[in-house]
Enzyme design. Structure first.
Site, PDB file in Angstrom:
ATOM      1  N   ASP A   1     -15.395  30.014  22.826  1.00 47.40           N
ATOM      2  CA  ASP A   1     -14.631  29.118  22.418  1.00 47.40           C
ATOM      3  C   ASP A   1     -15.351  27.708  22.093  1.00 47.40           C
ATOM      4  O   ASP A   1     -15.425  26.891  22.873  1.00 47.40           O
ATOM      5  CB  ASP A   1     -13.387  28.854  23.473  1.00 47.40           C
ATOM      6  CG  ASP A   1     -12.364  29.502  23.127  1.00 47.40           C
ATOM      7  OD1 ASP A   1     -13.444  31.240  23.044  1.00 47.40           O
ATOM      8  OD2 ASP A   1     -10.844  30.011  23.616  1.00 47.40           O
TER       9      ASP A   1
ATOM     10  N   LYS B   1      -8.379  28.040  16.458  1.00 48.54           N
ATOM     11  CA  LYS B   1      -7.656  27.719  17.733  1.00 48.54           C
ATOM     12  C   LYS B   1      -7.533  26.432  17.413  1.00 48.54           C
ATOM     13  O   LYS B   1      -8.319  26.179  16.966  1.00 48.54           O
ATOM     14  CB  LYS B   1      -8.670  28.359  18.776  1.00 48.54           C
ATOM     15  CG  LYS B   1      -8.377  28.116  20.449  1.00 48.54           C
ATOM     16  CD  LYS B   1      -8.713  27.959  21.603  1.00 48.54           C
ATOM     17  CE  LYS B   1      -8.467  27.588  22.830  1.00 48.54           C
ATOM     18  NZ  LYS B   1     -10.300  27.703  24.012  1.00 48.54           N
TER      19      LYS B   1
ATOM     20  N   LYS C   1      -5.263  32.023  17.166  1.00 48.09           N
ATOM     21  CA  LYS C   1      -5.311  31.823  19.242  1.00 48.09           C
ATOM     22  C   LYS C   1      -4.673  30.255  19.505  1.00 48.09           C
ATOM     23  O   LYS C   1      -5.500  29.258  19.110  1.00 48.09           O
ATOM     24  CB  LYS C   1      -6.508  31.821  20.060  1.00 48.09           C
ATOM     25  CG  LYS C   1      -6.501  31.527  21.294  1.00 48.09           C
ATOM     26  CD  LYS C   1      -7.701  31.599  22.381  1.00 48.09           C
ATOM     27  CE  LYS C   1      -7.134  31.051  23.674  1.00 48.09           C
ATOM     28  NZ  LYS C   1      -8.496  31.093  23.828  1.00 48.09           N
TER      29      LYS C   1
END
Lengths: 317, 769
Positions: free
Chosen positions: A154, A217, A253
């Site tokens: 991430d 995300k 996400k």
């Protein structure tokens, strides 16, 4: 890494026209996001199934300065057995796990050891959460995390590139990070709470997808505002537009701010409506969450027993 | 299906709302209802069934109202009218507030009943119909409290007949009953034949809210009951329904000196510019045309999309249609329920059968359901482009430029609502007010609120519901003494014979001979003082054409209109003596020029001061109520104080941005024709002010029947009210007639002229970042 039959997003050459074409009407977006929870609900067995599906897509997360190996091992155990076995037995989903665990780089080896290959380990790299350390160090951090066994990275984008409209710089940086990830899947954290208007969220989504992100995300969980439905709607629409342009399906996400079972249902409903059933799988959707699981456990116990539950009846993560 | 199976399929499941409370309520009434008259539930008479369209089950039996029933209800309302009008504003406010609270307290019962009776999704009934109905009563509790402050001197009409449709039974009841009660009227309400239940349940709320006996009466029945109500001794009629029935009601009420407001059909454009947020515009269409299955008067049923994005837009729209869930209206996660009635479903299907376009549809269950439907590749002449379908049918066509979008949007007899989608402020805000529709939503659709006036232009009806503009529909206008017909002195002696001069018409800035080639003598007390032409229908046609050519006047600034009115006043003042002498020669009356000048000054003053409002709606952004000109007004001049009255009418019409075709006073036509030179020296643009001389009674039907005249005003001493109101039914043009009564022309009473010269356009501009 989560099993998938989808080709990875290979990215597209940077095209400023894509950014310039972005239009987001904020009130209409808020209206759609605001009325959706009242337009879609699931009850009884459907609710239980949807909540179990939500569990299967959680990146169970600890991202704190006081994380220790013991804490991370406990988290991993919870990820492997997220819901009490008797409850899972009752709903006929005995093997249910979360989607992954998500930790800081330093905790990757512990997590990899704890999950024993049964779950992907995601690492937040690239100078999380601000992303303001030198770019070579951020790229190096990615490589180290991958080397340590993280199969999902991430990354955080440089918000300043969005806020100053330097889309080429955002593209180049994200592209470099994607290359550093190698085989590991990359989730690009946009930190939407720091990007200003929704049109910036959509522009940043388009650029990071063009640069090859496997997921986009919302948040690090450290911004003042984290995942919201309007932001999610905007990013889902970006994913749809990107698929139309590239044929690649990019994952989504939402992270931070989703802590109630009811909210999780709303996110899944939005996902089903805007992107379709294919996205309701861990290879295309994750919740970045730590406390959501607890609420879902209580709801599932209520589903099984008909009685409202209490937190202490479920093992801590 | 097991949980594990659903875990894999991730299908939607059933999410039913319970109907137990609604069934219990129906059972308590033995599923048979009489009317509610004078505060009492009467025993059922001859009944008909009301049916749940989703299942076909009979929900209850409801009484078919007879003429006698209607008469009884009107009598009860009449009896209660005096006391209710005399109640204090505060007392009325408390009752309205209690009604609002009552609707909220029983909101789920009302929502479920509405869904059972109409087939609309429970989500809409719950979140929109009932919520907005309660909001309407709260808002109007406030209007009741503030009546004397906001509407000083307002008198109620008395007894209001109200006929509401089947698409929003409770909400339309609220739109009708709340303002009527707030202004001190009593009502006889007839709910639609297919959907009477929530109105009958509303009677319970009225009772516990302390509505005095006879103030709210509910008579159920079909169209015959409605017809009986229209013919009854009511003071005002408010109707929401089809344009065809609206036309009939306009004719039925013509000449009865009644109030009439009509909220009728639409074919509302939904304009999407290339720089719109396309996904949001697609989503907006779901709320525009598939809300309540498209059974919405203001449904965005005509999609106009800019050519460059049309293919992309249609692709995304088709994908969205595939996601729309049609099914059990009591399911909380259903987007479209049943059509209200099998008969109506068949009508929609029959209309759909007439198109030559390409049809794309979603899916729906068997029975009284229809799928969301998109019709593309349609030409302008396709019936679906012009006719209201009142179902889930969207037609789509393209445009090239903003001006073409406006042209296509206005290419309709209707004018109820419109949506404009663009992220460009210039494009959106320039386009919105150019659309001739009572409500325009910028980047949105179907936003409704009690504080925002709602109602149509053109053949979508007249009158507004909501906000302060909506209150005037329930206030009786002041009326003066009965007028006497004009008597022309019989004196053939020619007293003024300088040069033989016959005054002509004034059309398009030029003097024009009467088409028919006839003229008549103008006779004053001392004899013949001149001759004037006699206008026929062709002169009228020419004058209207000239007025329609002067559209620029309606777009010009209030400041410029003021300048020209001041100029008119100045030039009239310069010739005051001449005007006074001429008037005396025709009527023997005293001079009026000075007062006429004063009136022109007053209207010049008003020209840039008839401001609109910003509305206190619960939304981020702006909602504006703009006072927009009607267009072309045809007016019949007053015989009383003719010059003062003409100054009043000319001033009012021009100040509010209208163009005028004025038919001169019959007794003093030379005073009108003398104005030509004043007009010519005052820079009034050609076509803005046209004057005809002729017989009022002969021209009235032509004027009111002319489809390119937007409004007709009559101050004539001839009895024109009935013929004007009857003929106006053709295109439902606005009328302001005197019902044979005079007015105090010396009064400084701008309000009725301002109201008659403009119509409110509500523009919603949500914004935010």
């Amino acid at each position: 890494m989560t099993a998938t039959d989808l080709p990875r997003n290979a990215g597209l050459p940077f095209d400023p026209a894509v950014v310039e074409a972005v239009r987001v009407n904020t009130p209409a977006t808020l209206r759609r996001a605001g009325t959706l929870p009242a337009r879609r609900s699931v009850k009884k067995d459907w609710q239980a199934a949807w909540l179990a599906r939500a569990v299967s897509m959680i990146d169970l997360t600890t991202l704190s300065g006081d994380d220790t190996p013991g804490r991370v091992r406990r988290l991993c155990a919870k990820a492997l057995q997220p819901v009490r076995p008797d409850l899972l037995e009752a709903i006929g989903l005995p093997g249910l796990t979360t989607g992954a665990v998500c930790v800081y780089h330093e905790m990757v080896p512990v997590a990899v050891d704890a999950v024993q290959g049964k779950l992907p380990v995601a690492a937040v790299s690239t100078g999380f959460p601000a992303g303001l350390s030198p770019l070579p160090l951020r790229l190096r951090e990615i490589e180290e995390s991958v080397a340590a066994g993280a199969t999902e990275i991430d990354i955080v984008i440089s918000r300043r590139h969005v806020l100053t409209g330097d889309w080429q710089a955002l593209y180049d940086e994200t592209r470099a990070m994607r290359e550093a990830c190698g085989p590991a899947h990359m989730k690009a954290i946009l930190a939407t709470g720091e990007l200003g208007p929704l049109k910036n969220v959509m522009k940043a989504s388009m650029v990071t997808m063009m640069a090859g992100s496997d997921f986009i995300k919302t948040s690090t969980g450290k911004e003042a505002v984290n995942a919201t439905l309007p932001v999610s709607l905007t990013m889902m629409r970006a994913i749809r537009a990107y698929e139309a342009a590239s044929d690649f399906k990019v994952g989504y996400k939402p992270a931070g701010g989703v802590s109630k079972a009811k909210d999780a249902i709303s996110y899944l409903a939005l996902l089903k409506e805007e992107l379709g059933d294919r996205w309701l799988r861990p290879d295309l959707f994750r919740f970045g969450a730590s406390s959501l699981l607890g609420d879902i456990e209580r709801q599932l116990e209520h589903h099984v027993t008909g009685r409202y539950s209490a937190a202490h009846r479920h093992p801590a993560g | 299906m097991t949980v594990a199976e659903i875990f894999e399929s991730m299908d939607w499941g059933p999410a039913p709302e319970s109907r137990a409370e609604a069934d219990a309520w129906l059972d308590r009434h033995d599923r048979a209802f009489g009317h509610v008259i004078d505060g009492k539930r009467l025993k059922p008479g001859e009944t008909f069934d009301t049916v749940n369209p989703a299942t076909g089950e009979v929900l209850a039996r409801v009484t078919q109202g007879t003429e006698a029933d209607v008469a009884k209800a009107v009598k009860a309302a009449r009896k209660a009218a005096k006391g209710w009008a005399a109640a204090s504003d505060h007392d009325r406010a408390r009752v309205l507030y209690a009604i609002a609270r009552g609707l909220q307290k029983h909101s789920r019962l009302f929502a479920v009943l509405e869904t059972l009776d109409t087939g609309k999704p429970i989500r809409e009934a719950r979140d929109i119909d009932v919520a907005l109905a309660a909001r309407h009563f709260y808002h109007h509790a406030g209007h009741a409290e503030l009546r004397a402050e906001v509407m000083p001197g307002a008198e109620p009409w008395g007894v209001c007949g109200q006929i509401v449709p089947w698409n929003f039974p409770l909400l339309m009841l609220a739109w009708k009953v709340a303002p009527a009660l707030a202004m001190g009227n009593t009502v006889v309400l007839k709910p639609a034949e297919w959907t009477p239940l929530t109105a009958l349940a509303f009677a319970d709320v009225c009772e516990s809210a302390g509505v005095p006996e006879g103030v709210v009466n509910i008579v159920t029945g079909d169209g015959a009951t409605g017809a009986a109500l229209v013919k009854a001794e009511i003071d005002k009629l408010a109707f929401t329904g089809s344009t065809e029935v609206g036309r009939i009601l306009r004719r039925e009420t013509a000449g009865r000196a009644m109030g009439l407001t009509l909220e009728l059909g639409g074919k509302s454009p939904y304009i999407v510019f290339e720089d719109a947020d396309i996904d949001s515009a697609v989503e907006g269409l779901v709320d525009a045309i598939w809300f309540n299955g498209g059974q919405v008067c203001c449904a965005g049923s005509r999609l106009l999309v800019q050519e460059g994005i049309a293919d992309d837009f249609h692709d995304r729209l088709k994908a969205r249609i595939a996601k729309i869930r049609v099914g059990d209206p009591l399911d909380k996660a259903v987007d479209m329920g049943a059509m209200v009635h099998a008969e109506h479903r068949d009508n929609v299907l029959a209309m759909l059968g007439k198109t030559s376009g390409t049809i794309t549809q979603g899916t729906c269950p068997e029975g009284c359901f229809l799928p969301p439907t998109l019709v593309t590749d349609v030409h302008g002449a396709d019936p679906l482009m012009a006719e209201e379908v009142f179902g889930p049918v969207l037609v789509s066509t393209t445009f090239r430029t903003p001006s073409e979008a406006v042209q296509l949007a206005n290419d309709t007899r209707y004018g109820l609502a419109a949506s404009v989608w663009s992220q460009d402020l210039d494009v959106a805000l320039d386009t919105a007010p150019k659309i001739r529709a009572g409500v325009v939503w910028v980047n949105g659709t179907n936003m409704l609120d009690a504080a925002a006036p709602f109602g149509g232009m053109k053949e979508s009806g007249f009158g507004r519901e909501g906000g302060i503009a909506g209150l005037s529909a329930y206030v009786r206008p002041a009326a003066g003494a009965t007028l006497k017909p004009v008597k022309t002195p019989e004196n053939e002696q020619i007293v003024q014979n300088e040069i033989d001069r016959t005054a002509k018409m004034y059309i398009g800035g030029k003097q024009a001979r009467p088409d028919g080639g006839y003229s008549r003598r103008v006779t004053g007390p001392k004899g013949v003082v001149g001759e004037v032409g006699i206008a026929n229908r062709k002169d009228l046609r020419n004058a209207v054409e000239a007025a329609n050519g002067a559209k620029g006047w309606s777009r010009t600034t209030g400041h410029l209109r003021a300048q020209i009115l001041y100029y008119l006043a100045e030039n009239l003042a310069a010739r005051a003596e001449e005007f006074d002498a001429r008037l005396a020669a025709q009527t023997g009356g005293k001079g009026e020029a000075a007062e006429a000048v004063r009136h022109l000054f007053r209207w010049a003053a008003w020209a840039d001061k008839h401001d609109g409002r910003t509305l206190g709606v619960p939304m981020g952004g702006l909602a504006l109520a703009l006072n927009t000109p009607l267009g072309v007004i045809g007016a019949f001049a007053s015989e009383e104080t003719p010059l003062v009255a003409m100054a009043h009418v000319i001033g009012a019409a021009l100040a509010t941005g209208n163009r005028l075709v004025l038919v001169a006073p019959e007794r003093a036509p030379l005073t009108a024709t003398d104005l030509y030179q004043v007009i010519e020296t005052s820079d009034v643009p050609a076509g803005v002010l046209n004057i005809l001389t002729g017989d009022h009674a002969e021209l009235a039907a032509q004027m009111a029947g002319h489809m390119d005249v937007d409004a007709v005003w009559s101050f004539s001493s001839a009895d024109l009210s009935k013929v004007i109101e009857t003929e106006a039914a053709g295109d439902l043009k606005r009328t302001w007639v005197n019902d044979g009564r005079g007015r105090d022309w010396s009064a400084a009473d701008a309000a009725p002229f301002l109201a008659a010269g403009t119509e409110v356009q509500t523009i919603w501009v949500p914004f935010g970042t």
